[in-house]
Motif scaffolding. Structure first.
Motif, PDB file in Angstrom:
ATOM      1  N   TYR A 212      31.802  51.109 -21.781  1.00 54.78           N
ATOM      2  CA  TYR A 212      31.767  51.811 -23.069  1.00 54.78           C
ATOM      3  C   TYR A 212      33.028  52.647 -23.219  1.00 54.78           C
ATOM      4  CZ  TYR A 212      30.335  54.648 -27.006  1.00 54.78           C
ATOM      5  OH  TYR A 212      30.292  55.239 -28.234  1.00 54.78           O
ATOM      6  N   ASP A 213      33.554  52.666 -24.451  1.00 50.92           N
ATOM      7  CA  ASP A 213      34.715  53.494 -24.790  1.00 50.92           C
ATOM      8  C   ASP A 213      34.547  53.937 -26.231  1.00 50.92           C
ATOM      9  OD1 ASP A 213      37.126  54.677 -25.290  1.00 50.92           O
ATOM     10  OD2 ASP A 213      38.366  52.945 -24.787  1.00 50.92           O
ATOM     11  N   GLY A 214      34.162  55.185 -26.437  1.00 54.39           N
ATOM     12  CA  GLY A 214      33.946  55.654 -27.801  1.00 54.39           C
ATOM     13  C   GLY A 214      33.362  57.048 -27.824  1.00 54.39           C
ATOM     14  N   THR A 215      32.861  57.442 -28.989  1.00 53.29           N
ATOM     15  CA  THR A 215      32.301  58.770 -29.169  1.00 53.29           C
ATOM     16  C   THR A 215      30.891  58.844 -28.589  1.00 53.29           C
ATOM     17  OG1 THR A 215      31.331  58.240 -31.315  1.00 53.29           O
ATOM     18  CG2 THR A 215      33.613  59.037 -31.300  1.00 53.29           C
ATOM     19  N   LEU A 216      30.416  60.074 -28.369  1.00 51.67           N
ATOM     20  CA  LEU A 216      29.041  60.238 -27.915  1.00 51.67           C
ATOM     21  C   LEU A 216      28.064  59.796 -29.000  1.00 51.67           C
ATOM     22  CD1 LEU A 216      29.076  63.633 -25.982  1.00 51.67           C
ATOM     23  CD2 LEU A 216      29.360  61.313 -25.115  1.00 51.67           C
ATOM     24  N   ALA A 217      28.425  60.017 -30.268  1.00 53.15           N
ATOM     25  CA  ALA A 217      27.565  59.555 -31.357  1.00 53.15           C
ATOM     26  C   ALA A 217      27.437  58.035 -31.327  1.00 53.15           C
ATOM     27  CB  ALA A 217      28.132  60.015 -32.700  1.00 53.15           C
ATOM     28  N   GLY A 218      28.555  57.362 -31.044  1.00 54.15           N
ATOM     29  CA  GLY A 218      28.506  55.904 -30.945  1.00 54.15           C
ATOM     30  C   GLY A 218      27.665  55.441 -29.779  1.00 54.15           C
ATOM     31  N   LEU A 219      27.708  56.200 -28.672  1.00 57.48           N
ATOM     32  CA  LEU A 219      26.885  55.855 -27.520  1.00 57.48           C
ATOM     33  C   LEU A 219      25.406  55.971 -27.859  1.00 57.48           C
ATOM     34  CD1 LEU A 219      26.565  55.218 -24.511  1.00 57.48           C
ATOM     35  CD2 LEU A 219      26.828  57.659 -24.040  1.00 57.48           C
ATOM     36  N   GLU A 220      25.046  57.016 -28.587  1.00 67.79           N
ATOM     37  CA  GLU A 220      23.648  57.187 -28.971  1.00 67.79           C
ATOM     38  C   GLU A 220      23.209  56.091 -29.940  1.00 67.79           C
ATOM     39  OE1 GLU A 220      20.736  60.967 -29.562  1.00 67.79           O
ATOM     40  OE2 GLU A 220      22.768  61.111 -30.323  1.00 67.79           O
ATOM     41  N   MET A 221      24.135  55.613 -30.772  1.00 65.58           N
ATOM     42  CA  MET A 221      23.808  54.541 -31.716  1.00 65.58           C
ATOM     43  C   MET A 221      23.604  53.205 -31.024  1.00 65.58           C
ATOM     44  SD  MET A 221      23.366  55.470 -34.779  1.00 65.58           S
ATOM     45  CE  MET A 221      23.531  53.876 -35.594  1.00 65.58           C
ATOM     46  N   SER A 222      23.952  53.135 -29.716  1.00 63.79           N
ATOM     47  CA  SER A 222      23.758  51.877 -29.000  1.00 63.79           C
ATOM     48  C   SER A 222      22.303  51.656 -28.615  1.00 63.79           C
ATOM     49  CB  SER A 222      24.628  51.853 -27.735  1.00 63.79           C
ATOM     50  OG  SER A 222      24.177  52.798 -26.793  1.00 63.79           O
ATOM     51  N   ALA A 223      21.405  52.545 -29.095  1.00 63.75           N
ATOM     52  CA  ALA A 223      19.981  52.373 -28.828  1.00 63.75           C
ATOM     53  C   ALA A 223      19.467  51.104 -29.492  1.00 63.75           C
ATOM     54  CB  ALA A 223      19.217  53.584 -29.339  1.00 63.75           C
ATOM     55  N   LYS A 224      18.267  50.685 -29.092  1.00 64.59           N
ATOM     56  CA  LYS A 224      17.720  49.402 -29.533  1.00 64.59           C
ATOM     57  C   LYS A 224      16.834  49.564 -30.761  1.00 64.59           C
ATOM     58  CE  LYS A 224      17.429  48.208 -24.648  1.00 64.59           C
ATOM     59  NZ  LYS A 224      16.511  47.913 -23.534  1.00 64.59           N
ATOM     60  N   VAL A 225      16.650  48.452 -31.472  1.00 64.48           N
ATOM     61  CA  VAL A 225      15.728  48.382 -32.607  1.00 64.48           C
ATOM     62  C   VAL A 225      14.773  47.222 -32.371  1.00 64.48           C
ATOM     63  CG1 VAL A 225      15.503  48.013 -35.090  1.00 64.48           C
ATOM     64  CG2 VAL A 225      17.424  49.355 -34.195  1.00 64.48           C
ATOM     65  N   ALA A 226      13.473  47.502 -32.497  1.00 66.50           N
ATOM     66  CA  ALA A 226      12.457  46.445 -32.388  1.00 66.50           C
ATOM     67  C   ALA A 226      12.214  45.874 -33.775  1.00 66.50           C
ATOM     68  CB  ALA A 226      11.173  47.013 -31.810  1.00 66.50           C
ATOM     69  N   VAL A 227      12.216  44.556 -33.878  1.00 68.60           N
ATOM     70  CA  VAL A 227      12.030  43.903 -35.170  1.00 68.60           C
ATOM     71  C   VAL A 227      11.223  42.622 -34.965  1.00 68.60           C
ATOM     72  CG1 VAL A 227      14.229  42.649 -34.973  1.00 68.60           C
ATOM     73  CG2 VAL A 227      13.230  43.044 -37.230  1.00 68.60           C
ATOM     74  N   ASP A 228      10.411  42.271 -35.975  1.00 65.50           N
ATOM     75  CA  ASP A 228       9.622  41.044 -35.883  1.00 65.50           C
ATOM     76  C   ASP A 228       9.317  40.548 -37.285  1.00 65.50           C
ATOM     77  OD1 ASP A 228       8.431  38.939 -34.622  1.00 65.50           O
ATOM     78  OD2 ASP A 228       6.679  40.046 -33.906  1.00 65.50           O
ATOM     79  N   ALA A 229       8.908  39.300 -37.360  1.00 59.65           N
ATOM     80  CA  ALA A 229       8.575  38.669 -38.629  1.00 59.65           C
ATOM     81  C   ALA A 229       7.564  37.556 -38.369  1.00 59.65           C
ATOM     82  CB  ALA A 229       9.831  38.097 -39.287  1.00 59.65           C
ATOM     83  N   PRO A 230       6.753  37.228 -39.379  1.00 60.06           N
ATOM     84  CA  PRO A 230       5.851  36.082 -39.201  1.00 60.06           C
ATOM     85  C   PRO A 230       6.607  34.818 -38.801  1.00 60.06           C
ATOM     86  CG  PRO A 230       5.240  37.338 -41.142  1.00 60.06           C
ATOM     87  CD  PRO A 230       6.540  37.910 -40.654  1.00 60.06           C
ATOM     88  N   ASP A 231       7.796  34.641 -39.380  1.00 57.40           N
ATOM     89  CA  ASP A 231       8.653  33.507 -38.996  1.00 57.40           C
ATOM     90  C   ASP A 231       9.732  34.045 -38.050  1.00 57.40           C
ATOM     91  OD1 ASP A 231      10.190  31.254 -38.722  1.00 57.40           O
ATOM     92  OD2 ASP A 231      10.331  30.839 -40.876  1.00 57.40           O
ATOM     93  N   ARG A 232       9.343  34.256 -36.791  1.00 55.78           N
ATOM     94  CA  ARG A 232      10.245  34.863 -35.818  1.00 55.78           C
ATOM     95  C   ARG A 232      11.475  33.999 -35.569  1.00 55.78           C
ATOM     96  NH1 ARG A 232       7.524  36.668 -30.343  1.00 55.78           N
ATOM     97  NH2 ARG A 232       6.402  38.013 -31.811  1.00 55.78           N
ATOM     98  N   ALA A 233      11.319  32.696 -35.580  1.00 58.10           N
ATOM     99  CA  ALA A 233      12.452  31.797 -35.329  1.00 58.10           C
ATOM    100  C   ALA A 233      13.514  31.944 -36.410  1.00 58.10           C
ATOM    101  CB  ALA A 233      11.971  30.353 -35.247  1.00 58.10           C
ATOM    102  N   ALA A 234      13.076  32.045 -37.676  1.00 59.05           N
ATOM    103  CA  ALA A 234      14.036  32.213 -38.772  1.00 59.05           C
ATOM    104  C   ALA A 234      14.746  33.555 -38.669  1.00 59.05           C
ATOM    105  CB  ALA A 234      13.314  32.096 -40.111  1.00 59.05           C
ATOM    106  N   LEU A 235      14.002  34.601 -38.264  1.00 58.79           N
ATOM    107  CA  LEU A 235      14.614  35.925 -38.091  1.00 58.79           C
ATOM    108  C   LEU A 235      15.638  35.891 -36.972  1.00 58.79           C
ATOM    109  CD1 LEU A 235      14.795  38.953 -38.643  1.00 58.79           C
ATOM    110  CD2 LEU A 235      12.845  39.265 -37.109  1.00 58.79           C
ATOM    111  N   GLY A 301      32.225  47.638 -26.953  1.00 56.65           N
ATOM    112  CA  GLY A 301      33.602  48.008 -27.267  1.00 56.65           C
ATOM    113  C   GLY A 301      34.562  46.881 -26.950  1.00 56.65           C
ATOM    114  N   ALA A 302      35.788  47.044 -27.426  1.00 61.85           N
ATOM    115  CA  ALA A 302      36.757  45.959 -27.374  1.00 61.85           C
ATOM    116  C   ALA A 302      37.147  45.560 -25.971  1.00 61.85           C
ATOM    117  CB  ALA A 302      38.009  46.373 -28.153  1.00 61.85           C
ATOM    118  N   HIS A 303      37.117  46.500 -25.020  1.00 62.95           N
ATOM    119  CA  HIS A 303      37.641  46.204 -23.684  1.00 62.95           C
ATOM    120  C   HIS A 303      36.550  46.082 -22.638  1.00 62.95           C
ATOM    121  CE1 HIS A 303      41.569  46.897 -25.349  1.00 62.95           C
ATOM    122  NE2 HIS A 303      41.248  48.117 -25.689  1.00 62.95           N
ATOM    123  N   ALA A 304      35.276  46.068 -23.058  1.00 65.92           N
ATOM    124  CA  ALA A 304      34.208  45.995 -22.068  1.00 65.92           C
ATOM    125  C   ALA A 304      34.212  44.649 -21.381  1.00 65.92           C
ATOM    126  CB  ALA A 304      32.859  46.246 -22.730  1.00 65.92           C
ATOM    127  N   ALA A 305      33.725  44.599 -20.140  1.00 66.94           N
ATOM    128  CA  ALA A 305      33.771  43.371 -19.366  1.00 66.94           C
ATOM    129  C   ALA A 305      32.627  43.345 -18.355  1.00 66.94           C
ATOM    130  CB  ALA A 305      35.107  43.261 -18.630  1.00 66.94           C
TER     131      ALA A 305
END
Length: 313
Positions: A212-235, A301-305
């Motif tokens: 990671y290379d960035g702001t602390l706000a950007g690090l916090e934004m790297s949190a996950k989002v749970a998402v689902d749909a009846p047509d999970r494959a299309a999502l 980030g751009a240089h992560a490996a």
């Protein structure tokens, strides 16, 4: 103090025999802000700092101050102030005597000795032998040495280690003041919680590689989002087409590094109704621990490996 200077680390690597301690590390530290150089013990932080300061020869790549390697600086103490080890003082010397020796050797005005001792809060202890100093006092003496040449750049390795709560509050404010003067400040730590109230940006490594290379706000934004749909494959298809990083689970899809609102917009454009859309923001410390876990670190980030086994701190 002269004009501000950047630290530039470019494709830096170091192997100790079969152990790859640092691999293809690239980042820049800008003036006027405090940058945290973070990672668990064994991540390669100290090896990187030692290469930056000319104490270890890189296997490849470069580390420079304003484009100049440390060994090529005309006045090293006026360019770079360093504090790598709080115990590297002769126990029989006083703090004032210790700093006067270095000031004389570097042709620095002797008046700087008392000024920096006052600056770090050691003036009343200046004539005590260092062998009687606490770890926190030795940390302050290390900072005094780093400031002796009134440098443009500060490189500090674990400066909060050993400080009591009052000392921690002091050094957080002190680092901010140094950056506000236009200096370039790089502070290493293995704990984000130690430095998160004082750093503006974070460079995080895990097993020798940038994650990671960035702001602390950007690090916090790297949190996950749970998402689902009846047509999970299309999502899933719509998210992948938009370049999202998606982990399918039995309960739905976990999307990383994309805000929930953007995920909703992707689904709407694809004509996929959602049955679940929930941010799972766990905070800075959780994001840091995920990036530096024993599992292969994700690219952020751009240089992560990807990681390398056996990196050293």
């Amino acid at each position: 103090m002269a004009a501000a200077t950047t630290i530039d680390v470019s494709q830096l690597s170091k192997a100790f025999g079969p152990v790859q301690a640092v691999s293809d590390l690239t980042f820049t530290v800008e003036p006027g802000q405090v940058t945290g150089f973070l990672g668990p013990n064994g991540a390669g932080k100290t090896t990187t700092l030692r290469m930056l300061l000319g104490l270890v020869r890189p296997s490849s790549g470069s580390a420079t101050f304003g484009g100049v390697g440390y060994h090529d600086l005309e006045q090293p103490l006026a360019m770079v102030g360093t504090a790598l080890e709080a115990s590297s003082f002769h126990p029989g010397r006083t703090a004032r005597a210790h700093l006067r020796i270095y000031a004389t050797a570097a042709a620095i005005d002797a008046g700087r000795v008392d000024r920096v001792l006052t600056q770090v809060g050691l003036a009343e202890h200046a004539d005590r032998r260092v062998g009687g100093y606490s770890l926190g006092m030795r940390q302050r003496l290390g900072l005094a040495f780093a400031l002796l040449g009134d440098p443009r750049v500060l490189v500090l390795d674990e400066p909060i280690n050993g400080l009591d709560p009052e000392g921690i509050r002091w050094i957080r404010g002190f680092l901010r003041e140094l950056a506000a003067e236009g200096r370039t400040v790089l502070v290493s730590s293995h704990l984000l919680s130690e430095v998160q109230q004082s750093v503006d940006r974070a460079v995080i490594i895990s097993r020798g590689r940038l994650v990671y290379d960035g702001t602390l706000a950007g690090l916090e934004m790297s949190a996950k989002v749970a998402v689902d749909a009846p047509d999970r494959a299309a999502l899933l298809s719509a998210l992948l087409a938009a370049g999202a990083r998606v982990d399918p689970t039995d309960a739905g899809l976990i999307v990383k590094d994309i805000p929930a609102a953007d995920i909703g917009a992707i689904a709407q454009r694809a004509g996929v109704p959602l049955s679940l859309l929930a941010a799972q923001q766990a905070g800075l410390e959780a994001a840091f621990l995920e990036l530096t876990s024993d599992e292969p670190p994700p690219r952020v980030g751009a240089h992560a490996a990807p990681p390398v086994e056996g990196a050293q701190s």
